[in-house]
Scaffold this motif. Structure first.
Motif, short mmCIF file in Angstrom:
data_model
loop_
_atom_site.label_atom_id
_atom_site.label_comp_id
_atom_site.label_asym_id
_atom_site.label_seq_id
_atom_site.Cartn_x
_atom_site.Cartn_y
_atom_site.Cartn_z
N TYR A 1 -3.70 10.32 -46.38
CA TYR A 1 -3.72 9.64 -45.10
C TYR A 1 -5.08 9.04 -44.77
N SER A 2 -6.12 9.45 -45.49
CA SER A 2 -7.43 8.86 -45.25
C SER A 2 -7.48 7.40 -45.71
N SER A 3 -6.49 6.99 -46.51
CA SER A 3 -6.44 5.60 -46.98
C SER A 3 -5.87 4.66 -45.92
N LEU A 4 -5.32 5.22 -44.85
CA LEU A 4 -4.72 4.40 -43.79
C LEU A 4 -5.74 4.09 -42.70
N SER A 5 -5.58 2.93 -42.11
CA SER A 5 -6.38 2.62 -40.93
C SER A 5 -5.87 3.47 -39.76
N LEU A 6 -6.65 3.55 -38.70
CA LEU A 6 -6.25 4.36 -37.55
C LEU A 6 -4.96 3.85 -36.94
N VAL A 7 -4.82 2.54 -36.81
CA VAL A 7 -3.61 1.99 -36.19
C VAL A 7 -2.39 2.25 -37.08
N ALA A 8 -2.57 2.23 -38.42
CA ALA A 8 -1.46 2.53 -39.33
C ALA A 8 -1.06 3.99 -39.23
N LEU A 9 -2.04 4.87 -39.09
CA LEU A 9 -1.74 6.29 -38.94
C LEU A 9 -0.97 6.56 -37.65
N LYS A 10 -1.40 5.95 -36.56
CA LYS A 10 -0.69 6.11 -35.30
C LYS A 10 0.75 5.59 -35.42
N THR A 11 0.90 4.47 -36.11
CA THR A 11 2.24 3.89 -36.28
C THR A 11 3.11 4.78 -37.16
N ALA A 12 2.53 5.38 -38.21
CA ALA A 12 3.29 6.28 -39.08
C ALA A 12 3.80 7.48 -38.30
N LEU A 13 2.94 8.05 -37.45
CA LEU A 13 3.37 9.18 -36.62
C LEU A 13 4.47 8.78 -35.65
N ALA A 14 4.34 7.59 -35.07
CA ALA A 14 5.35 7.10 -34.13
C ALA A 14 6.69 6.88 -34.84
N CYS A 15 6.64 6.40 -36.08
CA CYS A 15 7.86 6.16 -36.84
C CYS A 15 8.58 7.47 -37.16
N HIS A 16 7.84 8.49 -37.55
CA HIS A 16 8.45 9.78 -37.84
C HIS A 16 9.01 10.42 -36.56
N ALA A 17 8.32 10.21 -35.45
CA ALA A 17 8.83 10.73 -34.18
C ALA A 17 10.12 10.03 -33.79
N ALA A 18 10.18 8.71 -33.98
CA ALA A 18 11.39 7.95 -33.63
C ALA A 18 12.54 8.31 -34.57
N ALA A 19 12.24 8.53 -35.85
CA ALA A 19 13.29 8.84 -36.82
C ALA A 19 13.89 10.22 -36.59
N ARG A 20 13.13 11.09 -35.94
CA ARG A 20 13.62 12.46 -35.72
C ARG A 20 14.90 12.48 -34.90
N TYR A 21 15.04 11.57 -33.98
CA TYR A 21 16.21 11.56 -33.09
C TYR A 21 17.23 10.50 -33.48
N SER A 22 17.08 9.91 -34.64
CA SER A 22 18.02 8.88 -35.09
C SER A 22 19.25 9.52 -35.72
N ARG A 23 20.39 8.86 -35.56
CA ARG A 23 21.63 9.35 -36.17
C ARG A 23 21.63 9.14 -37.67
N THR A 24 20.84 8.20 -38.16
CA THR A 24 20.71 7.97 -39.59
C THR A 24 19.37 8.56 -40.03
N PRO A 25 19.37 9.63 -40.83
CA PRO A 25 18.12 10.33 -41.18
C PRO A 25 17.08 9.40 -41.80
N PHE A 26 15.86 9.48 -41.28
CA PHE A 26 14.71 8.74 -41.80
C PHE A 26 14.88 7.22 -41.66
N ARG A 27 15.77 6.80 -40.80
CA ARG A 27 15.96 5.37 -40.56
C ARG A 27 16.30 5.18 -39.08
N PHE A 28 15.69 4.20 -38.44
CA PHE A 28 15.95 3.95 -37.04
C PHE A 28 15.76 2.47 -36.73
#
Length: 253
Positions: free
Chosen positions: A52-79
């Motif tokens: 994760y050190s290879s990611l920019s700060l904005v990319a890291l924040k976006t990655a966390l947001a994507c995993h948070a959004a995918a958690r409540y999706s009806r299609t696993p790991f896709r939203f």
């Protein structure tokens, strides 16, 4: 470490701590990965085998947001979400979100595509192999692991076999070569695989992709959507063969 790098590091650590990924140790000043459990609330899980050190700060924040959004999706790991919703979740502007999605896609962390009048569909990938986590999960749900390794390769690669021997194969092979289903090299067969239970791997010497039968099954995903693999596995009947319409979602050579 410069003052800017120290501020950036603290911002990244704070984002991970708020997301429930790490926690500061009571005994030392170090941070520790949290033990994730099914009963833990307001917690997300992110892939551990990734730098994760290879990611920019904005990319890291976006990655966390994507995993948070995918958690409540009806299609696993896709939203599906609008860029405005996802930017708000990540705490960044929409412009910076688009930059972050492009960075994450370039690093094979996810695949994003715009859908007409719906928003952006994000599919999270397994870092390193660039395999959609959605299809890796489907592999387990449909009990494909109950099939012998050599049968998985036989069903997936029979159409790409220039010798036409895989259809009659009834056991493991070692170092067998076919045409690659991804780069579809029309010259000599460049896709070599071994289909033993304790030695399951493949590699294309042209496009340099590699993996095992588990990931090959997930990567050749598009052609499978019209078939109920759970019924096929339960009945013991041979699955339909891969057709020319198969594809590798979100992959690049």
């Amino acid at each position: 470490m410069s003052s800017y790098q120290r501020r950036q590091r603290q911002d990244v650590l704070a984002s991970l701590e708020r997301a429930g990924v790490i926690a500061e140790s009571y005994d030392t000043d170090a941070y520790e990965l949290l033990q994730l459990a099914d009963t833990t609330k307001d917690r997300i899980t992110i892939p551990a085998q990734f730098d994760y050190s290879s990611l920019s700060l904005v990319a890291l924040k976006t990655a966390l947001a994507c995993h948070a959004a995918a958690r409540y999706s009806r299609t696993p790991f896709r939203f599906i979400a609008t860029q405005r919703e996802l930017a708000k979740q990540a705490g960044v502007s929409e412009f910076r979100l688009r930059t972050a999605l492009a960075e994450l896609q370039q690093k094979h962390y996810l695949h994003a595509v715009k859908l007409w009048r719906q928003g952006t569909q994000v599919t999270l990938h397994e870092p390193g192999s660039d395999v959609p986590l959605y299809y890796l999960g489907e592999y387990q749900q449909q009990r494909v692991d109950t099939l012998p390794v050599y049968d998985r390769y036989r069903y997936l690669l029979a159409k790409f076999d220039p010798k036409q021997k895989l259809e009659q194969t009834t056991g493991p092979v070692h170092g067998y070569r076919t045409h690659c289903p991804f780069c579809k090299c029309s010259t000599d067969p460049t896709f070599a695989f071994t289909s033993e239970e304790d030695d399951d791997h493949w590699q294309c010497h042209n496009c340099h992709r590699s993996g095992d039968s588990y990931r090959l099954w997930a990567m050749l995903s598009n052609w499978r959507e019209d078939n109920d693999w759970r019924q096929i596995v339960a009945s013991g009947s041979p699955p339909p063969m891969v057709t020319e319409g198969c594809g590798l979602e979100g992959m690049t050579a």
